[in-house]
Design a protein around this motif. Structure first.
Motif, mmCIF file in Angstrom:
data_model
loop_
_atom_site.group_PDB
_atom_site.id
_atom_site.type_symbol
_atom_site.label_atom_id
_atom_site.label_comp_id
_atom_site.label_asym_id
_atom_site.label_seq_id
_atom_site.Cartn_x
_atom_site.Cartn_y
_atom_site.Cartn_z
ATOM 1 N N ILE A 53 23.848 15.496 -19.051
ATOM 2 C CA ILE A 53 23.811 15.702 -20.389
ATOM 3 C C ILE A 53 24.678 14.586 -21.241
ATOM 4 O O ILE A 53 24.121 14.160 -22.128
ATOM 5 N N GLU A 54 25.734 13.956 -20.646
ATOM 6 C CA GLU A 54 26.320 13.116 -21.268
ATOM 7 C C GLU A 54 25.747 11.882 -21.777
ATOM 8 O O GLU A 54 25.537 11.115 -22.554
ATOM 9 N N TYR A 71 23.104 12.399 -24.099
ATOM 10 C CA TYR A 71 23.475 12.487 -25.393
ATOM 11 C C TYR A 71 23.605 11.226 -25.842
ATOM 12 O O TYR A 71 23.403 10.745 -26.991
ATOM 13 N N GLY A 81 18.891 21.767 -20.746
ATOM 14 C CA GLY A 81 20.029 21.136 -21.723
ATOM 15 C C GLY A 81 19.463 20.316 -22.872
ATOM 16 O O GLY A 81 20.075 19.623 -23.309
ATOM 17 N N PRO A 102 18.705 20.623 -25.863
ATOM 18 C CA PRO A 102 19.392 20.910 -27.183
ATOM 19 C C PRO A 102 20.784 20.089 -27.315
ATOM 20 O O PRO A 102 21.294 19.533 -28.139
ATOM 21 N N LYS A 103 21.583 20.111 -25.887
ATOM 22 C CA LYS A 103 22.948 19.344 -26.209
ATOM 23 C C LYS A 103 22.633 17.932 -25.732
ATOM 24 O O LYS A 103 23.430 17.252 -26.507
ATOM 25 N N ASN A 106 21.958 16.560 -29.487
ATOM 26 C CA ASN A 106 22.967 16.742 -30.234
ATOM 27 C C ASN A 106 23.514 15.045 -30.515
ATOM 28 O O ASN A 106 24.202 14.804 -31.605
ATOM 29 N N GLU A 147 24.280 14.970 -34.355
ATOM 30 C CA GLU A 147 25.736 14.433 -34.759
ATOM 31 C C GLU A 147 25.825 13.140 -35.293
ATOM 32 O O GLU A 147 26.766 12.989 -36.256
#
Length: 154
Positions: free
Chosen positions: A60-61, A64, A106, A108-109, A112, A116
């Motif tokens: 996920i990171e 992102y 995941g 949505p994460k 982000n 963001e």
């Protein structure tokens, strides 16, 4: 005073040149007060930095960060059409495509990272409606792709 450009500098973000399309489309199109920015992947200096499926090849990171990088390219597309980024009244809609392993949930994460960034760069004007969904493949095995609809004042 260019508020958005100053915010980009404050965040240590340098916009690339408007991405050159790799197929038969335009980077962004203005229709009335709306600008539709084509999908962008996490390319930096001509290199696709994040490839593979989230939940299998990437976490996920990493997803992102891939979404954040793709969003920076989208801002460059918007700037190519509107010139002064302060003319953007609202980031209306963000669509995030995540190259996902079958059991990955995941999205949505991951998206982000783009959402963001838009909020950090444009403030309240960067808050938007959004779709974040998984797909089985993206061009060049990119991890993510982001597109945007923005509203621009005359």
């Amino acid at each position: 005073m260019n508020i958005v450009e100053n915010k980009l500098r404050e965040l240590h973000i340098t916009l690339p040149a408007c991405p050159t399309p790799v197929a038969a489309y335009l980077p962004a199109v203005r229709a009335g007060n709306f600008v539709f920015a084509s999908g962008q992947t996490p390319i930096v200096d001509g290199e696709l930095l994040y490839q593979g499926k989230l939940g299998r090849d990437l976490g996920i990171e990493e997803g992102y960060e891939a979404a954040r990088l793709a969003a920076i390219r989208v801002i460059a597309e918007l700037k190519s059409v509107v010139g002064d980024l302060d003319r953007i009244e609202r980031i209306v809609k963000v669509t995030g495509y995540v190259n996902s392993a079958p059991d990955f949930g995941g999205q949505p994460k991951v998206i982000n990272g783009a959402s963001e960034l838009f909020r950090n760069v444009f403030g309240e004007k960067g808050e938007h409606a959004r779709v974040a969904f998984g797909t089985g493949a993206l061009p060049d095995n990119a991890a993510v792709e982001i597109d945007v609809i923005a509203y621009v004042k005359d």
